[in-house]
Design a protein around this motif. Structure first.
Motif, PDB file in Angstrom:
ATOM      1  N   ALA A  51       0.835  -1.209   0.000  1.00 20.90           N
ATOM      2  CA  ALA A  51       0.000   0.000   0.000  1.00 20.90           C
ATOM      3  C   ALA A  51       0.868   1.257   0.000  1.00 20.90           C
ATOM      4  O   ALA A  51       0.543   2.241  -0.682  1.00 20.90           O
ATOM      5  N   LEU A  52       1.974   1.230   0.733  1.00 23.17           N
ATOM      6  CA  LEU A  52       2.895   2.373   0.705  1.00 23.17           C
ATOM      7  C   LEU A  52       3.524   2.548  -0.673  1.00 23.17           C
ATOM      8  O   LEU A  52       3.707   3.680  -1.134  1.00 23.17           O
ATOM      9  N   LEU A  53       3.861   1.442  -1.334  1.00 18.74           N
ATOM     10  CA  LEU A  53       4.382   1.541  -2.707  1.00 18.74           C
ATOM     11  C   LEU A  53       3.333   2.117  -3.651  1.00 18.74           C
ATOM     12  O   LEU A  53       3.650   2.937  -4.519  1.00 18.74           O
ATOM     13  N   GLY A  54       2.080   1.694  -3.500  1.00 13.25           N
ATOM     14  CA  GLY A  54       1.013   2.245  -4.321  1.00 13.25           C
ATOM     15  C   GLY A  54       0.800   3.723  -4.073  1.00 13.25           C
ATOM     16  O   GLY A  54       0.566   4.503  -5.000  1.00 13.25           O
ATOM     17  N   LEU A  55       0.908   4.133  -2.814  1.00 16.41           N
ATOM     18  CA  LEU A  55       0.775   5.551  -2.478  1.00 16.41           C
ATOM     19  C   LEU A  55       1.928   6.352  -3.068  1.00 16.41           C
ATOM     20  O   LEU A  55       1.716   7.440  -3.630  1.00 16.41           O
ATOM     21  N   GLY A  61       3.065   9.811  -9.825  1.00 16.45           N
ATOM     22  CA  GLY A  61       2.283   9.969 -11.051  1.00 16.45           C
ATOM     23  C   GLY A  61       1.508  11.267 -11.076  1.00 16.45           C
ATOM     24  O   GLY A  61       1.402  11.931 -12.107  1.00 16.45           O
ATOM     25  N   GLY A  62       0.966  11.660  -9.924  1.00 10.41           N
ATOM     26  CA  GLY A  62       0.255  12.939  -9.844  1.00 10.41           C
ATOM     27  C   GLY A  62       1.176  14.120 -10.050  1.00 10.41           C
ATOM     28  O   GLY A  62       0.810  15.095 -10.727  1.00 10.41           O
ATOM     29  N   LEU A  63       2.385  14.052  -9.481  1.00  8.85           N
ATOM     30  CA  LEU A  63       3.348  15.139  -9.686  1.00  8.85           C
ATOM     31  C   LEU A  63       3.827  15.193 -11.136  1.00  8.85           C
ATOM     32  O   LEU A  63       4.068  16.273 -11.673  1.00  8.85           O
ATOM     33  N   ALA A  64       3.977  14.048 -11.754  1.00 12.23           N
ATOM     34  CA  ALA A  64       4.399  14.031 -13.150  1.00 12.23           C
ATOM     35  C   ALA A  64       3.302  14.555 -14.065  1.00 12.23           C
ATOM     36  O   ALA A  64       3.577  15.167 -15.098  1.00 12.23           O
ATOM     37  N   LEU A  65       2.072  14.313 -13.680  1.00 15.73           N
ATOM     38  CA  LEU A  65       0.941  14.745 -14.507  1.00 15.73           C
ATOM     39  C   LEU A  65       0.593  16.215 -14.291  1.00 15.73           C
ATOM     40  O   LEU A  65       0.121  16.884 -15.202  1.00 15.73           O
ATOM     41  N   ALA A  66       0.854  16.728 -13.095  1.00 19.64           N
ATOM     42  CA  ALA A  66       0.508  18.108 -12.773  1.00 19.64           C
ATOM     43  C   ALA A  66       1.449  19.086 -13.475  1.00 19.64           C
ATOM     44  O   ALA A  66       2.622  18.803 -13.686  1.00 19.64           O
ATOM     45  N   ARG A  67       0.922  20.195 -13.804  1.00 19.27           N
ATOM     46  CA  ARG A  67       1.738  21.249 -14.420  1.00 19.27           C
ATOM     47  C   ARG A  67       2.133  22.229 -13.325  1.00 19.27           C
ATOM     48  O   ARG A  67       1.503  23.250 -13.136  1.00 19.27           O
ATOM     49  N   THR A  68       3.189  21.888 -12.629  1.00 22.89           N
ATOM     50  CA  THR A  68       3.621  22.711 -11.500  1.00 22.89           C
ATOM     51  C   THR A  68       4.547  23.815 -11.978  1.00 22.89           C
ATOM     52  O   THR A  68       5.191  23.722 -13.020  1.00 22.89           O
ATOM     53  N   THR A  85       8.337   5.867 -12.409  1.00 26.98           N
ATOM     54  CA  THR A  85       8.214   5.451 -11.014  1.00 26.98           C
ATOM     55  C   THR A  85       6.788   5.014 -10.706  1.00 26.98           C
ATOM     56  O   THR A  85       6.570   4.002 -10.027  1.00 26.98           O
ATOM     57  N   ALA A  86       5.807   5.748 -11.211  1.00 28.82           N
ATOM     58  CA  ALA A  86       4.410   5.402 -10.966  1.00 28.82           C
ATOM     59  C   ALA A  86       4.057   4.070 -11.618  1.00 28.82           C
ATOM     60  O   ALA A  86       3.368   3.242 -11.006  1.00 28.82           O
ATOM     61  N   LEU A  87       4.521   3.837 -12.821  1.00 33.53           N
ATOM     62  CA  LEU A  87       4.220   2.573 -13.495  1.00 33.53           C
ATOM     63  C   LEU A  87       4.880   1.396 -12.784  1.00 33.53           C
ATOM     64  O   LEU A  87       4.268   0.337 -12.616  1.00 33.53           O
ATOM     65  N   THR A  88       6.113   1.572 -12.358  1.00 30.62           N
ATOM     66  CA  THR A  88       6.832   0.473 -11.701  1.00 30.62           C
ATOM     67  C   THR A  88       6.245   0.159 -10.333  1.00 30.62           C
ATOM     68  O   THR A  88       5.920  -0.999 -10.032  1.00 30.62           O
ATOM     69  N   VAL A 121      -4.112  -2.686  -3.859  1.00 31.27           N
ATOM     70  CA  VAL A 121      -4.508  -2.909  -5.249  1.00 31.27           C
ATOM     71  C   VAL A 121      -5.126  -1.642  -5.834  1.00 31.27           C
ATOM     72  O   VAL A 121      -4.810  -1.245  -6.966  1.00 31.27           O
ATOM     73  N   LEU A 122      -5.984  -0.979  -5.073  1.00 33.15           N
ATOM     74  CA  LEU A 122      -6.612   0.244  -5.575  1.00 33.15           C
ATOM     75  C   LEU A 122      -5.589   1.363  -5.788  1.00 33.15           C
ATOM     76  O   LEU A 122      -5.626   2.058  -6.814  1.00 33.15           O
ATOM     77  N   LEU A 123      -4.661   1.542  -4.834  1.00 30.95           N
ATOM     78  CA  LEU A 123      -3.627   2.569  -5.010  1.00 30.95           C
ATOM     79  C   LEU A 123      -2.679   2.216  -6.146  1.00 30.95           C
ATOM     80  O   LEU A 123      -2.211   3.097  -6.869  1.00 30.95           O
ATOM     81  N   GLY A 124      -2.392   0.938  -6.310  1.00 30.59           N
ATOM     82  CA  GLY A 124      -1.556   0.516  -7.427  1.00 30.59           C
ATOM     83  C   GLY A 124      -2.214   0.780  -8.768  1.00 30.59           C
ATOM     84  O   GLY A 124      -1.567   1.220  -9.725  1.00 30.59           O
ATOM     85  N   LEU A 125      -3.516   0.520  -8.856  1.00 27.34           N
ATOM     86  CA  LEU A 125      -4.238   0.810 -10.102  1.00 27.34           C
ATOM     87  C   LEU A 125      -4.286   2.308 -10.378  1.00 27.34           C
ATOM     88  O   LEU A 125      -4.176   2.744 -11.534  1.00 27.34           O
ATOM     89  N   LEU A 126      -4.438   3.098  -9.324  1.00 23.24           N
ATOM     90  CA  LEU A 126      -4.405   4.553  -9.486  1.00 23.24           C
ATOM     91  C   LEU A 126      -3.032   5.007  -9.980  1.00 23.24           C
ATOM     92  O   LEU A 126      -2.932   5.853 -10.875  1.00 23.24           O
ATOM     93  N   ALA A 127      -1.971   4.434  -9.412  1.00 24.30           N
ATOM     94  CA  ALA A 127      -0.616   4.788  -9.836  1.00 24.30           C
ATOM     95  C   ALA A 127      -0.382   4.382 -11.290  1.00 24.30           C
ATOM     96  O   ALA A 127       0.233   5.131 -12.061  1.00 24.30           O
ATOM     97  N   LEU A 128      -0.866   3.210 -11.693  1.00 30.13           N
ATOM     98  CA  LEU A 128      -0.718   2.781 -13.085  1.00 30.13           C
ATOM     99  C   LEU A 128      -1.455   3.722 -14.039  1.00 30.13           C
ATOM    100  O   LEU A 128      -0.933   4.072 -15.106  1.00 30.13           O
ATOM    101  N   THR A 129      -2.647   4.134 -13.649  1.00 26.81           N
ATOM    102  CA  THR A 129      -3.417   5.037 -14.506  1.00 26.81           C
ATOM    103  C   THR A 129      -2.746   6.400 -14.614  1.00 26.81           C
ATOM    104  O   THR A 129      -2.610   6.944 -15.717  1.00 26.81           O
ATOM    105  N   LEU A 130      -2.312   6.961 -13.494  1.00 28.04           N
ATOM    106  CA  LEU A 130      -1.644   8.263 -13.526  1.00 28.04           C
ATOM    107  C   LEU A 130      -0.315   8.193 -14.276  1.00 28.04           C
ATOM    108  O   LEU A 130       0.035   9.110 -15.023  1.00 28.04           O
TER     109      LEU A 130
END
Length: 142
Positions: A51-55, A61-68, A85-88, A121-130
């Motif tokens: 779960a920590l890896l998924g988080l 993934g969120g930081l990579a997707l965000a336009r900071t 990193t998010a995909l792995t 599993v849910l956090l991992g799927l979120l990370a894969l999507t992001l």
């Protein structure tokens, strides 16, 4: 993997994980008693780590997707390596969480890490999507 397939693959993995998990209500008399909070089992540790890896993957993934607009090292590295990193970490979290969910004996609250496995599993799927979205955005920019 194209971005259009990511949600369908994520849904298939989630359904497969839930289908492989042994139903807790099948034999209520065979379930062990609920474990207290201080009990540490291998299932709890595995589910917590995944779960920590998924988080971690979801945040990257969120930081990579965000336009900071920040100029710090963390933001620059998150933009550069965040999708990978998010995909792995997302893939590792889904596999580890699915393994814990499939091998857990008993239901939720028995101390086997089943609840943490579902969260992983849910956090991992979120990370894969992001991660997939960030990677497709990075490819489209070049």
């Amino acid at each position: 993997m194209p971005v259009r397939r990511a949600p369908s693959v994520a849904a298939a993995v989630l359904i497969g994980t839930l289908a492989l998990a042994e139903p807790a209500a099948a034999a209520p008399f065979a379930q062990p008693f609920a474990a207290d909070l201080s009990t540490v089992s291998a299932g709890r540790v595995g589910a917590s780590l995944s779960a920590l890896l998924g988080l971690l993957g979801s945040v990257c993934g969120g930081l990579a997707l965000a336009r900071t607009t920040g100029r710090g090292r963390v933001v620059a590295r998150a933009r550069r390596y965040g999708a990978a990193t998010a995909l792995t970490t997302g893939a590792i979290a889904v596999v580890a969480g699915g393994t814990v969910a499939a091998t857990a004996e008993g239901g939720l609250g028995t101390g086997n890490g089943l609840g943490g496995a579902y969260v992983a599993v849910l956090l991992g799927l979120l990370a894969l999507t992001l991660g997939a979205l960030a990677r497709s955005r990075a490819r489209g920019a070049h």
